[in-house]
Design a protein around this motif. Structure first.
Motif, PDB file in Angstrom:
ATOM      1  N   LYS B 166       0.834  -1.213   0.000  1.00  0.00           N
ATOM      2  CA  LYS B 166       0.000   0.000   0.000  1.00  0.00           C
ATOM      3  C   LYS B 166       0.861   1.252   0.000  1.00  0.00           C
ATOM      4  CE  LYS B 166      -4.119  -1.142  -0.548  1.00  0.00           C
ATOM      5  NZ  LYS B 166      -4.937  -0.614  -1.662  1.00  0.00           N
ATOM      6  N   GLU B 169       2.213   1.688  -3.456  1.00  0.00           N
ATOM      7  CA  GLU B 169       1.267   2.360  -4.359  1.00  0.00           C
ATOM      8  C   GLU B 169       1.367   3.869  -4.211  1.00  0.00           C
ATOM      9  OE1 GLU B 169      -2.720   1.114  -3.635  1.00  0.00           O
ATOM     10  OE2 GLU B 169      -2.393  -0.904  -4.403  1.00  0.00           O
ATOM     11  N   LEU B 197       4.805  -0.107 -15.852  1.00  0.00           N
ATOM     12  CA  LEU B 197       3.646   0.453 -16.540  1.00  0.00           C
ATOM     13  C   LEU B 197       3.081   1.655 -15.787  1.00  0.00           C
ATOM     14  CD1 LEU B 197       2.066  -2.908 -17.612  1.00  0.00           C
ATOM     15  CD2 LEU B 197       2.635  -1.040 -19.170  1.00  0.00           C
ATOM     16  N   TYR B 221       5.204  -2.889 -23.964  1.00  0.00           N
ATOM     17  CA  TYR B 221       4.391  -3.959 -23.382  1.00  0.00           C
ATOM     18  C   TYR B 221       3.581  -4.642 -24.470  1.00  0.00           C
ATOM     19  CZ  TYR B 221       0.995  -6.277 -20.340  1.00  0.00           C
ATOM     20  OH  TYR B 221       0.216  -7.204 -19.710  1.00  0.00           O
ATOM     21  N   ARG B 222       2.986  -3.828 -25.337  1.00  0.00           N
ATOM     22  CA  ARG B 222       2.087  -4.383 -26.343  1.00  0.00           C
ATOM     23  C   ARG B 222       2.829  -5.029 -27.500  1.00  0.00           C
ATOM     24  NH1 ARG B 222      -2.126  -2.189 -24.097  1.00  0.00           N
ATOM     25  NH2 ARG B 222      -1.558  -0.060 -23.581  1.00  0.00           N
ATOM     26  N   GLU B 278      -3.727 -12.145 -19.615  1.00  0.00           N
ATOM     27  CA  GLU B 278      -5.044 -11.570 -19.953  1.00  0.00           C
ATOM     28  C   GLU B 278      -5.628 -12.168 -21.221  1.00  0.00           C
ATOM     29  OE1 GLU B 278      -2.206  -9.919 -19.559  1.00  0.00           O
ATOM     30  OE2 GLU B 278      -1.982  -8.202 -20.910  1.00  0.00           O
ATOM     31  N   SER B 300      -5.054 -11.560  -6.269  1.00  0.00           N
ATOM     32  CA  SER B 300      -4.306 -10.331  -6.017  1.00  0.00           C
ATOM     33  C   SER B 300      -5.242  -9.212  -5.607  1.00  0.00           C
ATOM     34  CB  SER B 300      -3.531  -9.922  -7.255  1.00  0.00           C
ATOM     35  OG  SER B 300      -4.387  -9.236  -8.128  1.00  0.00           O
ATOM     36  N   GLY B 301      -6.424  -9.539  -5.130  1.00  0.00           N
ATOM     37  CA  GLY B 301      -7.355  -8.482  -4.781  1.00  0.00           C
ATOM     38  C   GLY B 301      -8.341  -8.299  -5.915  1.00  0.00           C
ATOM     39  N   SER B 302      -7.928  -7.530  -6.925  1.00  0.00           N
ATOM     40  CA  SER B 302      -8.870  -7.256  -8.000  1.00  0.00           C
ATOM     41  C   SER B 302      -8.862  -8.321  -9.089  1.00  0.00           C
ATOM     42  CB  SER B 302      -8.553  -5.902  -8.619  1.00  0.00           C
ATOM     43  OG  SER B 302      -8.443  -4.949  -7.604  1.00  0.00           O
TER      44      SER B 302
ATOM     45  N   GLY C 243      -7.351  -5.124  -2.441  1.00  0.00           N
ATOM     46  CA  GLY C 243      -7.564  -4.670  -3.812  1.00  0.00           C
ATOM     47  C   GLY C 243      -6.561  -3.607  -4.169  1.00  0.00           C
ATOM     48  N   SER C 244      -6.080  -3.653  -5.416  1.00  0.00           N
ATOM     49  CA  SER C 244      -5.203  -2.575  -5.831  1.00  0.00           C
ATOM     50  C   SER C 244      -5.667  -2.057  -7.182  1.00  0.00           C
ATOM     51  CB  SER C 244      -3.739  -2.992  -5.881  1.00  0.00           C
ATOM     52  OG  SER C 244      -3.599  -4.297  -6.327  1.00  0.00           O
ATOM     53  N   PRO C 245      -5.994  -0.794  -7.291  1.00  0.00           N
ATOM     54  CA  PRO C 245      -6.009   0.172  -6.185  1.00  0.00           C
ATOM     55  C   PRO C 245      -7.145  -0.115  -5.213  1.00  0.00           C
ATOM     56  CG  PRO C 245      -6.890   1.147  -8.175  1.00  0.00           C
ATOM     57  CD  PRO C 245      -6.412  -0.208  -8.559  1.00  0.00           C
ATOM     58  N   GLY C 246      -7.087   0.501  -4.049  1.00  0.00           N
ATOM     59  CA  GLY C 246      -8.122   0.295  -3.041  1.00  0.00           C
ATOM     60  C   GLY C 246      -9.422   0.991  -3.403  1.00  0.00           C
ATOM     61  N   ASP C 286     -12.861  -1.255  -9.644  1.00  0.00           N
ATOM     62  CA  ASP C 286     -13.166  -2.366 -10.545  1.00  0.00           C
ATOM     63  C   ASP C 286     -14.629  -2.363 -10.985  1.00  0.00           C
ATOM     64  OD1 ASP C 286     -10.604  -4.254  -9.635  1.00  0.00           O
ATOM     65  OD2 ASP C 286     -11.432  -2.979  -8.064  1.00  0.00           O
ATOM     66  N   ARG C 303      -6.346  11.843 -15.745  1.00  0.00           N
ATOM     67  CA  ARG C 303      -5.288  11.112 -16.444  1.00  0.00           C
ATOM     68  C   ARG C 303      -5.645   9.634 -16.542  1.00  0.00           C
ATOM     69  NH1 ARG C 303      -3.455  12.260 -11.413  1.00  0.00           N
ATOM     70  NH2 ARG C 303      -2.731  10.472 -10.183  1.00  0.00           N
ATOM     71  N   GLU C 305      -4.109   5.753 -16.575  1.00  0.00           N
ATOM     72  CA  GLU C 305      -2.969   4.895 -16.269  1.00  0.00           C
ATOM     73  C   GLU C 305      -3.125   3.596 -17.045  1.00  0.00           C
ATOM     74  OE1 GLU C 305      -3.002   4.492 -12.040  1.00  0.00           O
ATOM     75  OE2 GLU C 305      -2.064   6.448 -11.729  1.00  0.00           O
ATOM     76  N   ASP C 306      -2.194   3.370 -17.958  1.00  0.00           N
ATOM     77  CA  ASP C 306      -2.256   2.168 -18.773  1.00  0.00           C
ATOM     78  C   ASP C 306      -1.449   1.076 -18.092  1.00  0.00           C
ATOM     79  OD1 ASP C 306      -2.096   0.192 -20.626  1.00  0.00           O
ATOM     80  OD2 ASP C 306      -1.759   1.529 -22.327  1.00  0.00           O
ATOM     81  N   LEU C 307      -2.136   0.097 -17.518  1.00  0.00           N
ATOM     82  CA  LEU C 307      -1.436  -0.954 -16.775  1.00  0.00           C
ATOM     83  C   LEU C 307      -1.245  -2.207 -17.616  1.00  0.00           C
ATOM     84  CD1 LEU C 307      -3.106  -0.668 -13.286  1.00  0.00           C
ATOM     85  CD2 LEU C 307      -1.309   0.683 -14.310  1.00  0.00           C
ATOM     86  N   GLY C 308      -1.324  -2.050 -18.945  1.00  0.00           N
ATOM     87  CA  GLY C 308      -1.112  -3.199 -19.799  1.00  0.00           C
ATOM     88  C   GLY C 308      -2.382  -3.992 -19.957  1.00  0.00           C
ATOM     89  N   ARG C 309      -2.740  -4.799 -18.940  1.00  0.00           N
ATOM     90  CA  ARG C 309      -3.942  -5.607 -19.123  1.00  0.00           C
ATOM     91  C   ARG C 309      -5.205  -4.857 -18.747  1.00  0.00           C
ATOM     92  NH1 ARG C 309      -0.877  -8.730 -15.681  1.00  0.00           N
ATOM     93  NH2 ARG C 309      -1.355  -8.406 -13.491  1.00  0.00           N
ATOM     94  N   ARG C 310      -5.074  -3.697 -18.114  1.00  0.00           N
ATOM     95  CA  ARG C 310      -6.249  -2.856 -17.941  1.00  0.00           C
ATOM     96  C   ARG C 310      -5.850  -1.402 -17.833  1.00  0.00           C
ATOM     97  NH1 ARG C 310      -8.510  -3.028 -11.912  1.00  0.00           N
ATOM     98  NH2 ARG C 310      -6.587  -3.267 -10.742  1.00  0.00           N
ATOM     99  N   ARG C 314      -8.128   8.311 -13.643  1.00  0.00           N
ATOM    100  CA  ARG C 314      -8.279   9.164 -12.468  1.00  0.00           C
ATOM    101  C   ARG C 314      -9.248  10.255 -12.870  1.00  0.00           C
ATOM    102  NH1 ARG C 314      -6.020   8.379  -7.560  1.00  0.00           N
ATOM    103  NH2 ARG C 314      -4.281   6.932  -7.722  1.00  0.00           N
TER     104      ARG C 314
END
Lengths: 295, 365, 360
Positions: B166, B169, B197, B221-222, B278, B300-302, C243-246, C286, C303, C305-310, C314
């Motif tokens: 946390k 993050e 990323l 990445y892509r 994915e 992993s949470g989500s 969860g991340s992000p919370g 989510d 903005r 945030e491109d995390l690749g798989r999602r 913001r």
């Protein structure tokens, strides 16, 4: 890649080089010089080749016999002293408390003998052991145990050994304690959960984890005890007879007492080599053992 | 300022630690070095800082070769994975230390430390010793020290690896912003693709001392250029499959035929397919392309990552949200061909058109 | 094997001043840990999870309450008499022994006969993939193998009440963590033991445990399955930590079935009585989607945030910042957009605790 060359750097190294030259190289070279020459006095030296060494290493000669006997004495002494000090030191280390004010108090008490100069230790024990007025000597005789360190070789040996144990066990204990302190609590906790007894904890956790410091303790104690001089010279002066004449004492007798420079020089060089060789052997064997266990 | 690594290499004894790396960094940019442990990230940073010297190649700062220039004459700040602070100095003195060394005057030191401690929220702790702080605060102190120095090159070597996730993050968002204002070149080493990323900027992937690819982070990445780059930039690990193609049909090494949509439109030969988590999904209705046994589900949470043992390979599949697939359960796995990369035997990526076939297949069905 | 009952167990360090209120490292809790289940104690450092573990292992005697293993009161029974096994943060192995001897050690100490012991060791080694290294020296092995040995020494005993794990993956190479996790999971399935796992890492907790105990500041905030913690966090901290992000939280006022954040109204899934104090709306990024042209609450995209798989967006909602998901493959531009949150994923928190609504 080229390193930037800077000749000024040599200037900074120079004092050290000079120091090493005067402190070790020159004296050693003097000894080497003496060991291959003979003199008729009046500072007339002439070349004698390796004759001094041949004499020294031949036990049938007078000097060779003395040397061999003293060497055996030295080895025996180092062995006895190590055999007593190591277990005793470890035992003491285990008994030292781990927390609170008692830690400091115990450590100071244990370190006390280490802080006393060698010759003072000798003097203390010389008086302590006297059969007529010494606390130890007189008490033993009072109990009916025949004891006299100036007359009886066994008494003399016992005195020197006990004195050395008194003087140096503290160092082994401190080293062992440092080793014990580095063992994480989790190990003790795991051992308790595994149902291990006290001996088992010592055998399987403490001893293996202390191994590294104990190797150092053995090395230090061996070198020190093998080169012992001051204390026996004060307590027994090498006697009675030749019974506590260790190599170093004999060396001084030959060099300064008899001013037999050639023999003394050869002897000190051989003595030095033996110490080096044994230490090297110790070190190699122990590090090898260490490595083999990983396989 | 710009920093350029020109064919930089480092050999230690017989071992090649860094192999022919060429990279350029511009003022005010975020640059990520991404690679697993021992891939050469830290070594590369030490070379850039001047702590080590490369055995081949040149390092240019604003066009001047700086190899051999001592660290203290360079404008460099570094933050390490371990929390490195002076244990006997207060937080204030810790932050002020680089300025004291540089002989900055008193008033200036005070204002710069105040500024840095404000943005890193260390104000309440300035009089404390590092040992009295939490891990996050200790690392913030180390970061503040790098910040006050106003170095032109800031090297961050896995700075968040030892922190709670946390806190990670939180600091990860702050870090780029903090240094962005200073116009420094930021170089950030990490083992985690997701961190790269999030940081954005440009990324260079490292594998066994080699730079496998370099470019803007999302497009890297892509569009991985080779299998090593794809593996380094995949967490959970890249799912892989060796295939041989004959007459436009692909078969597995054990001879079993692959579904049409997984057959690359390529000349006959041996290839390796790779796709990320994915693009591997579990079909609860059993309509997937492969069937296997679940070995573990990582939650992993989500997201939930289901590891499925297919016999010929173990793949990781993505399920959104929290789903606990029990070990031993049978799972039907489908692969989205749009996410499948095709690599030659030597690891180079070959452009292939699986997606088109997929669309045709679906339309046909 | 046993059931562990925490009967008002809590721990406070002695206070200097007798008049001073007790400062709890662990506030008293009542809970029953059932045999055959896996539990995780999850929370940031200093939350009391380690204190709780130490109470169970016998390292700490709780100041309050009783601890029962089945019906036996073990509150002040010593560690070695509790029949627990523990895996520590750093692997604990006996350096001089082989892997086999390491595993035999606890059985030998308890006088288990040789044949039975040997057979059990082989069985457990098989479960942990340690058979090929059984006759190797333990100390030459990798950290993950060593950690398996530590675990194995706990598992060989058939009389253990519980296996405790104290952040066991700390020193394991990240790439090998999932393998060890799956081993732990498999062991749990195979051996039907009560397992308690302490960690600050949500992935480890949720992956390993049937039920997760989320703690903060010495207090248990929620005990639930991973799904419950994710879908219906009882406490705002749980929503933030898992969860991340919370979770997103917005200060709100609630009237019946609608929540108001400033001028904006959110439709809630159920009705609520009038609420006072600090009221917040909580929803997971989510379950919140943002698009430039959909329906929903008007927001401003700050903005992406491109995390690749999602991709996460913001967005600004009045003075507040919120994180939401950008649907897969959908184009998104900065600036004006719409935010959608499904009503049943919107939760209401009063003073950080979730309030259950009445059926609408």
């Amino acid at each position: 890649m080229d390193k930037p060359l800077n000749n000024r750097a040599w200037l900074f190294v120079l004092p050290v080089l000079v120091f090493v030259l005067f402190s070790s190289l020159l004296p050693v070279m003097t000894v080497v010089n003496y060991s291959v020459q003979d003199t008729m006095g009046q500072n007339n030296f002439f070349w004698n080749g390796i004759a001094w060494f041949q004499n020294l290493l031949d036990p049938s000669t007078d000097i060779g016999g003395r040397f061999a006997n003293a060497l055996v004495r030295n080895l025996l002494f180092s062995f006895v002293v190590l055999a007593l000090e190591l277990p005793l030191g470890i035992a003491v280390a285990i008994c030292i408390p781990r927390h609170g004010w008692k830690v400091g108090a115990s450590l100071v008490a244990i370190a006390l003998p280490l802080l006393i100069p060698w010759n003072v230790v000798g003097t203390i024990w010389q008086i302590f052991a006297r059969a007529d007025i010494g606390l130890l000597g007189a008490a033993l005789n009072g109990l009916g145990i025949p004891y006299n360190d100036t007359q009886d070789p066994t008494s003399a040996w016992a005195t020197i050994v006990v004195m050395d144990v008194w003087h140096w066990t503290g160092m082994v204990a401190l080293l062992a304690y440092a080793g014990l302190k580095s063992i994480p609590d989790a190990f003790y906790q795991a051992a308790r959960i595994d149902g291990a007894g006290r001996w088992s904890i010592f055998r399987n956790i403490e001893l293996p984890k202390m191994q590294k410091v104990l190797v150092i303790a053995v090395l230090l104690r061996f070198m020190e005890s093998f080169m012992i001089y001051t204390e026996p010279s004060v307590v027994t002066g090498g006697g009675p007879g030749e019974s506590t004449s260790f190599l170093s004492l004999d060396l001084v007798k030959i060099a300064l007492g008899q001013v037999d420079l050639g023999n003394a020089a050869a002897m000190s060089l051989v003595y030095n080599l033996i110490t080096l060789t044994i230490c090297y052997a110790f070190f190699t064997v122990m590090t090898q053992l260490d490595r083999r266990k990983d396989v | 300022m710009s920093v350029v690594l020109e064919r930089v290499g480092l050999r230690v004894g017989e071992e090649t630690v860094i192999d022919d790396v060429t990279l350029a960094f511009e003022r005010g940019t975020m640059n990520v070095l991404l690679g697993p442990t021992l891939s050469g990230k830290t070594t590369l940073m030490r070379l850039m800082a001047g702590l080590d010297k490369p055995t081949t190649g040149r390092i240019l700062v604003d066009g001047n070769d700086v190899v051999g220039v001592p660290v203290r004459k360079r404008s460099v700040a570094m933050v390490y994975q371990q929390f490195v602070n002076y244990p006997s100095l207060s937080v204030y003195e810790n932050i002020a230390s680089p300025l004291r060394v540089a002989g900055v005057d008193r008033a200036e030191i005070e204002s710069r430390v105040a500024e840095a401690s404000r943005v890193l929220r260390l104000d309440p702790f300035l009089r404390r010793l590092p040992a009295e702080l939490s891990g996050g605060q200790q690392q913030r102190t180390a970061i503040a020290r790098a910040l006050v120095k106003r170095a032109a090159l800031v090297l961050l070597d896995e700075p968040l690896a030892n922190l709670d996730y946390k806190l990670r993050e939180e600091l990860r968002e702050e870090l780029p912003r903090l240094f962005a204002a200073s116009g420094a070149i930021l170089v950030y080493a990490t083992t985690e693709p997701s961190e790269a990323l999030l940081l954005g900027g440009r990324t260079a992937t490292l594998w066994q001392g080699r730079m496998t690819q370099e470019g803007p982070t999302p497009s890297l990445y892509r569009d991985p250029g080779n299998i090593d780059a794809a593996r380094v930039f995949s967490d959970p690990p890249l799912n892989e499959l060796s295939v041989s193609v004959r007459d436009g049909r692909a078969t597995r090494v054990d001879g079993a035929a692959l579904p049409a949509h997984l057959s690359p439109d390529l000349p006959d030969g041996a290839y390796r397919l790779g796709f990320r988590v994915e693009n591997a999904n579990i079909r609860e209705d059993g309509s997937g392309d492969f069937v296997g046994k679940v070995s573990v589900t990582e939650i992993s949470g989500s997201e939930s990552f289901v590891h499925v043992d297919l016999g010929f390979a173990t793949w990781v599949c993505l399920v959104l949200g929290v789903h606990d697939w029990k070990p031993g359960a049978m799972a039907s796995v489908s692969v989205d061909p749009r996410g499948v990369f095709v690599f030659r035997q030597d690891g180079e990526r070959v452009p292939a058109t699986l997606a088109a076939r997929y669309v045709t297949d679906t339309v046909g069905a | 094997m046993a059931t562990i009952t925490l009967d008002g167990v809590g721990h406070a360090y002695p206070t200097r001043d007798p008049g001073e209120a007790k400062r709890y490292a662990l506030k008293p809790i009542n809970h029953v840990w059932r045999n055959g289940r896996a539990y995780a104690l999850l929370g940031p450092s200093g939350c009391g999870k380690t204190t709780l573990l130490n109470i169970i292992s016998g390292l700490v005697i709780p100041s309050d309450g009783r601890l029962l293993f089945d019906d036996r009161d073990v509150t002040s029974v010593s560690t070695e008499k509790r029949n627990i096994a523990q895996v520590f943060q750093f692997p604990v192995i006996y350096d001089t022994m082989t892997v086999r001897e390491n595993l035999l050690f606890p059985l030998r100490n308890r006088g288990v006969d040789k044949r039975t012991a040997e057979a059990r060791v082989v069985e457990i080694a098989g479960l942990l993939d340690l058979v090929p290294v059984l006759d190797r020296r333990a100390r030459g092995l990798t950290a993950d193998a060593k950690q398996k040995i530590s675990l194995g020494r706990g598992l060989v005993r058939s009389d253990v009440s519980a296996v405790l794990f104290d952040e066991p993956l700390t020193v394991i190479d990240p790439a090998l963590k999932w393998e060890l996790r799956s081993k732990l999971k498999a062991v749990h399935e195979a051996l039907d033991m009560l397992m308690i796992y302490v960690t600050h890492d949500q992935v480890e907790a949720m992956t390993f445990a049937d039920e997760v105990v989320v703690m903060k500041d010495g207090e248990v905030l929620q005990i639930g399955t991973p799904t419950e913690l994710f879908e219906r966090p009882d406490h705002a901290f749980v929503g933030f930590f898992i969860g991340s992000p919370g979770m997103n939280f917005l200060p709100a006022t609630v009237e019946g079935a609608s929540g108001h954040v400033g001028e904006t109204a959110f439709a809630l899934g159920s009705g609520y009585p009038s609420l006072t104090d600090k009221v917040q709306l909580g929803f997971r990024p989510d379950y919140a989607t943002v698009s430039n042209d959909g329906a929903g609450i008007p927001v401003t995209v700050l903005r992406i945030e491109d995390l690749g798989r999602r991709r996460l967006a913001r967005v600004a909602l009045g003075p507040h910042e919120v994180t939401a998901t950008v649907p897969h493959g959908a184009p998104i531009a900065l600036g004006e957009a719409r935010l959608e949150v499904a009503a049943h994923h919107l939760h209401v928190y009063v003073d950080d605790r979730r309030v259950e609504g009445e059926a609408a």
